[in-house]
Design a protein around this motif. Structure first.
Motif, PDB file in Angstrom:
ATOM      1  N   SER A 104       0.809  -1.222   0.000  1.00  0.00           N
ATOM      2  CA  SER A 104       0.000   0.000   0.000  1.00  0.00           C
ATOM      3  C   SER A 104       0.839   1.266   0.000  1.00  0.00           C
ATOM      4  O   SER A 104       0.294   2.366  -0.187  1.00  0.00           O
ATOM      5  N   THR A 105       2.154   1.145   0.202  1.00  0.00           N
ATOM      6  CA  THR A 105       3.014   2.333   0.265  1.00  0.00           C
ATOM      7  C   THR A 105       3.805   2.552  -1.017  1.00  0.00           C
ATOM      8  O   THR A 105       4.787   3.305  -1.019  1.00  0.00           O
ATOM      9  N   VAL A 106       3.414   1.887  -2.094  1.00  0.00           N
ATOM     10  CA  VAL A 106       4.002   2.168  -3.398  1.00  0.00           C
ATOM     11  C   VAL A 106       2.873   2.453  -4.376  1.00  0.00           C
ATOM     12  O   VAL A 106       1.740   2.002  -4.192  1.00  0.00           O
ATOM     13  N   LEU A 107       3.186   3.203  -5.421  1.00  0.00           N
ATOM     14  CA  LEU A 107       2.205   3.523  -6.459  1.00  0.00           C
ATOM     15  C   LEU A 107       2.769   3.095  -7.810  1.00  0.00           C
ATOM     16  O   LEU A 107       3.828   3.566  -8.221  1.00  0.00           O
ATOM     17  N   LYS A 108       2.067   2.201  -8.482  1.00  0.00           N
ATOM     18  CA  LYS A 108       2.494   1.719  -9.797  1.00  0.00           C
ATOM     19  C   LYS A 108       2.358   2.826 -10.829  1.00  0.00           C
ATOM     20  O   LYS A 108       1.369   3.564 -10.844  1.00  0.00           O
ATOM     21  N   VAL A 109       3.371   2.942 -11.702  1.00  0.00           N
ATOM     22  CA  VAL A 109       3.365   3.971 -12.747  1.00  0.00           C
ATOM     23  C   VAL A 109       3.715   3.326 -14.080  1.00  0.00           C
ATOM     24  O   VAL A 109       4.193   2.187 -14.143  1.00  0.00           O
TER      25      VAL A 109
END
Length: 344
Positions: A104-109
């Motif tokens: 939950s502490t990463v954001l896929k780009v």
């Protein structure tokens, strides 16, 4: 595994050291393991090393407010991420070769986006978005007054303001910065001093601003107030001068000027997961569309952390300094700021 740590507060380039530490190990069910590709160095990182940040960590400590990387392992319960995905790390303490963190502490780009630009979004762009779009309702053509326009936040403010149809009046501290601000997208650049207010009012043609953004502090803040409408707001988000803010009582009492502080770490901590991801995704979309672009000063490996921090602290430095924990990274030839000296 290499990681940057510090055991005592002091001059940043002396306090930080590159250490060998155990690898983080395999991720648990809801975690991911990330190879860190790039980390941006920010003034807040230097302030933390010097013991002047809003939170003083328990020593020994690690640091690093922003980074981008690729996932190399996923926990059994992780469904929306996969090995090979490029991500922005939303948490702190990123100056290392690998992070094992909650999914939950990463954001896929998107994989085609430049990892250096991605590594500079959380602090600069997200702060600028919160400052420009959340503190006042600004109609197209309105003025925003700001100090420190050549900082990462200041550059992002100019870029977002231009995209939103707003005008920026940028206050600089040295004459040779005027042309640089204009080249970076600022509408007006004026050197601070006793004649600045008169010159600024002439440029604004009787259309005072509702919002002034300050990252410097000191007596220059008092010169921002006369440029605001009654009830206007000054938002301070930095302390580059190291001096207390000066603001006249008459401006506050009779002019209705409001002075606020802004600290991104505190703001993010009060957001829900959905709100935080929406903010970072907003910055990513502006990067993808070419609205946002961070200037790049130099790239360093982790074991050259002293040189990297000295470079970051140089007066008049142009662009951000980055750490590359796992060595050189592939970048698109069309990436903004692609011409940067490498110190690898």
């Amino acid at each position: 595994m290499k990681q940057i740590r510090f055991d005592a507060f002091g001059p940043p380039s002396h306090a930080a050291r590159c250490c060998e530490v155990p690898a983080p190990g395999d991720p648990s069910a809801w975690e991911v393991l990330v190879d860190v590709e790039a980390c941006a160095i920010n003034p807040a990182d230097l302030a933390k090393l010097a013991g002047r940040y809003g939170e003083r960590p328990k020593l020994p400590a690690t640091l690093g407010l922003e980074a981008a990387g690729r996932i190399v392992a996923c926990g059994a319960s992780v469904r929306d991420l996969a090995v090979g995905d490029r991500v922005i790390l939303i948490g702190n303490d990123n100056w290392c070769q690998q992070r094992r963190v909650a999914a939950s502490t990463v954001l896929k780009v998107a994989p085609e986006l430049d990892p250096l630009q991605l590594a500079a979004l959380k602090v600069g762009a997200c702060t600028a978005l919160e400052l420009v779009r959340r503190h006042a309702v600004l109609e197209r053509g309105s003025w925003i007054v700001q100090t420190a326009p050549l900082s990462s936040v200041g550059r992002a403010v100019m870029q977002i303001a231009r995209h939103d149809g707003l005008r920026t009046l940028n206050i600089v501290r040295r004459p040779d910065a005027v042309d640089e601000v204009k080249a970076a997208g600022g509408d007006v650049a004026l050197v601070d001093g006793p004649h600045m207010v008169k010159a600024a009012k002439a440029v604004m043609h009787g259309a005072p601003a509702m919002l002034a953004l300050d990252a410097v502090g000191g007596d220059g803040v008092a010169r921002l107030a006369p440029l605001l409408e009654r009830g206007g707001t000054i938002v301070n988000y930095g302390m580059l001068s190291g001096r207390p803010i000066e603001l006249g009582c008459d401006e506050v009492i009779f002019g209705g000027v409001e002075l606020k502080g802004f600290w991104l770490t505190h703001r993010l901590s009060r957001m829900t997961l959905a709100q935080r991801n929406t903010l970072v995704a907003e910055a990513v979309e502006l990067l993808r569309r070419g609205v946002l672009s961070a200037e790049i000063a130099a790239l360093y490996p982790l074991d050259a952390i002293g040189n990297a921090l000295r470079h970051t602290d140089e007066p008049g430095r142009r662009g951000k300094v980055f750490l590359l924990p796992n060595g050189p990274i592939a970048r698109l030839s069309t990436s903004p700021g692609n011409v940067a000296p490498a110190h690898l």
